[in-house]
Write an enzyme that holds these catalytic residues in place. Structure first.
Site, PDB file in Angstrom:
ATOM      1  N   ASP A 196     -19.887 -28.264  -9.562  1.00 22.44           N
ATOM      2  CA  ASP A 196     -21.321 -28.045  -9.344  1.00 22.44           C
ATOM      3  C   ASP A 196     -22.061 -28.548 -10.575  1.00 22.44           C
ATOM      4  OD1 ASP A 196     -23.673 -26.768  -7.928  1.00 22.44           O
ATOM      5  OD2 ASP A 196     -23.697 -25.645  -9.819  1.00 22.44           O
ATOM      6  N   GLU A 280     -21.103 -32.799  -5.208  1.00 25.12           N
ATOM      7  CA  GLU A 280     -22.238 -32.806  -4.292  1.00 25.12           C
ATOM      8  C   GLU A 280     -23.034 -34.093  -4.471  1.00 25.12           C
ATOM      9  OE1 GLU A 280     -25.863 -29.784  -2.931  1.00 25.12           O
ATOM     10  OE2 GLU A 280     -24.747 -29.447  -4.782  1.00 25.12           O
ATOM     11  N   CYS A 332     -22.075 -17.100   0.578  1.00 33.81           N
ATOM     12  CA  CYS A 332     -21.107 -16.297  -0.157  1.00 33.81           C
ATOM     13  C   CYS A 332     -19.738 -16.948  -0.035  1.00 33.81           C
ATOM     14  CB  CYS A 332     -21.078 -14.873   0.386  1.00 33.81           C
ATOM     15  SG  CYS A 332     -19.792 -13.834  -0.347  1.00 33.81           S
ATOM     16  N   CYS A 335     -17.070 -14.128   1.786  1.00 32.41           N
ATOM     17  CA  CYS A 335     -17.087 -13.818   3.228  1.00 32.41           C
ATOM     18  C   CYS A 335     -17.725 -14.914   4.066  1.00 32.41           C
ATOM     19  CB  CYS A 335     -17.811 -12.495   3.468  1.00 32.41           C
ATOM     20  SG  CYS A 335     -19.564 -12.501   2.988  1.00 32.41           S
ATOM     21  N   CYS A 351     -23.910 -10.347  -2.693  1.00 34.17           N
ATOM     22  CA  CYS A 351     -23.875 -10.619  -1.250  1.00 34.17           C
ATOM     23  C   CYS A 351     -24.206  -9.336  -0.493  1.00 34.17           C
ATOM     24  CB  CYS A 351     -22.497 -11.133  -0.848  1.00 34.17           C
ATOM     25  SG  CYS A 351     -22.321 -11.443   0.928  1.00 34.17           S
ATOM     26  N   CYS A 354     -20.786  -8.378   1.941  1.00 39.11           N
ATOM     27  CA  CYS A 354     -19.539  -7.849   1.375  1.00 39.11           C
ATOM     28  C   CYS A 354     -19.724  -7.184   0.019  1.00 39.11           C
ATOM     29  CB  CYS A 354     -18.495  -8.965   1.262  1.00 39.11           C
ATOM     30  SG  CYS A 354     -18.961 -10.295   0.112  1.00 39.11           S
ATOM     31  N   ASP A 361     -23.706 -20.590 -10.142  1.00 41.09           N
ATOM     32  CA  ASP A 361     -23.089 -21.905 -10.270  1.00 41.09           C
ATOM     33  C   ASP A 361     -21.613 -21.877  -9.895  1.00 41.09           C
ATOM     34  OD1 ASP A 361     -25.519 -22.885 -11.174  1.00 41.09           O
ATOM     35  OD2 ASP A 361     -25.065 -22.425 -13.262  1.00 41.09           O
TER      36      ASP A 361
END
Length: 407
Positions: A196, A280, A332, A335, A351, A354, A361
């Site tokens: 990232d 990315e 997330c 999950c 989250c 969960c 990051d």
């Protein structure tokens, strides 16, 4: 695969004058070729062929009083300048037809003697060579001192002499890499990683590693402002202004070289340690139009990703790019629930499904790896070899001449 190996040159005053003459002759031939094409287009005539341009602009021009000085430089330099003009027109027409990838490019423009970058190219038939003493012997220029930082792995096919804005000279050798040697240098591994890219940290890896952003431009801003302020006070056209321009260019060159060295070291480390890498596909051009433009340009994400691309192809690694609209910062990684967009000042979030506390990051890096399919699939997927342009792998400016070199 073809790569470029660049080394620093230190020509003598007479050799610098000969190089300046070669730069000027190559520029004149290029401009004459563009003028001939534009005149033919304006007259509604077909474009002159390369052989016709070579005969008219080089062979016959040497016999005239106005272009007799073209004979004082190597003919290969002039022929390669014509090839550059041909290549520029081919790229322009391919861009118009849509067969060339990337943004549209315009037609070739006339070169100026005030261009910050000058270059000439010598192919094998120019009979240039590397002497036993480690100097680069160029036709009608002489044996130029080279600062070798490594041994050339194979015999180069051509050499390009470059003068940059900071007044430095480089010799850029084009070589064909050896796949067997590359495979031995980078043995296979079973590791995969997701990356990232960011501004607070240059890169955060899916294993939790955080690589700080060096911020080369930000750290050099004080020096750059001082040199630019001194330049603004100099009278235009004076010798002191030319000296100040050179000082500004050298300050910027220091920043550029430091950033490139950082990208090379980091990309080589990631390629050596991981069989599969996921990144990315960021819209750098779009981000450069925001208030973060200076920081985005200072990071140099595009240059870093390009290095990952050609090094992955060279060493048989797998590089996967995921779409820029993938919600890596909203999902997330535990999950898989999409929690919605978040402002940039939110660096940690919990989250709602969960209850996992995520570092923004690190969570995005894990999602990048998952979206690329590297988290579940077997690593070491084959990389299809595709033809790529020769790239500058590393600029060598220090070190002693190696014992053995390719002639």
């Amino acid at each position: 695969m073809q790569l470029r190996y660049a080394f620093r040159l230190y020509p003598q005053p007479g050799q610098r004058a000969a190089l300046a003459k070669a730069f000027g002759c190559a520029r004149v031939v290029f401009n004459d070729a563009v003028r001939a094409r534009e005149d033919a287009r304006g007259a509604g005539q077909p474009f002159p062929k390369a052989a016709e341009l070579s005969r008219k602009l080089i062979t016959e021009a040497k016999r005239t009083a106005g272009r007799s000085w073209l004979g004082e430089v190597s003919a290969v330099v002039l022929q390669q300048s014509l090839r550059d003009a041909e290549s520029a027109y081919r790229n322009f027409f391919a861009s118009l037809n849509g067969t060339r990838k990337g943004p549209r490019i315009g037609p070739p423009r006339f070169k100026s003697r005030r261009d910050v970058r000058q270059s000439i190219r010598f192919t094998a038939n120019a009979r240039w060579k590397i002497t036993d003493g480690g100097r680069l012997n160029l036709p009608k220029i002489g044996a130029v001192k080279v600062k070798w930082s490594r041994t050339l792995p194979t015999t180069p096919t051509s050499v390009t002499v470059i003068k940059d804005a900071a007044g430095r000279y480089f010799a850029s050798f084009v070589i064909d890499t050896d796949p067997a040697a590359d495979a031995a240098r980078m043995p296979d591994t079973d590791r995969t990683i997701g990356i990232d890219l960011g501004l607070t940290h240059f890169a955060v890896l899916s294993d939790g590693t955080k690589i700080d952003s060096p911020r080369f431009l930000r750290r050099a801003e004080k020096k750059l402002k001082k040199t630019q302020r001194e330049l603004s006070r100099k009278q235009k056209g004076s010798k002191n202004r030319a000296k100040a321009c050179l000082k500004v260019a050298r300050a910027h060159a220091e920043v550029t070289d430091a950033r490139r060295e950082f990208h090379h070291q980091l990309s080589t480390q990631l390629i050596a340690e991981n069989q599969g890498i996921a990144v990315e596909d960021l819209s750098v051009a779009g981000l450069a139009r925001t208030r973060l433009a200076k920081s985005v340009h200072d990071s140099g994400w595009s240059s870093f990703v390009h290095m990952l691309e050609y090094k992955a192809q060279r060493y048989g690694r797998t590089l996967v790019k995921i779409g820029r609209f993938e919600p890596t910062s909203q999902t997330c990684s535990t999950c898989g629930v999409k929690d919605g967009p978040k402002p940039l000042d939110v660096r940690e979030w919990t989250c709602t499904a969960c209850g996992t506390l995520h570092d923004r990051d690190h969570n995005a890096a894990i999602n990048v790896k998952t979206a690329a399919g590297l988290a579940a699939s077997a690593c070491g997927a084959p990389v299809r070899p595709e033809p790529v342009l020769a790239r500058r792998e590393e600029t060598g400016s220090h070190g002693s001449p190696p014992d053995a070199r390719a002639a």
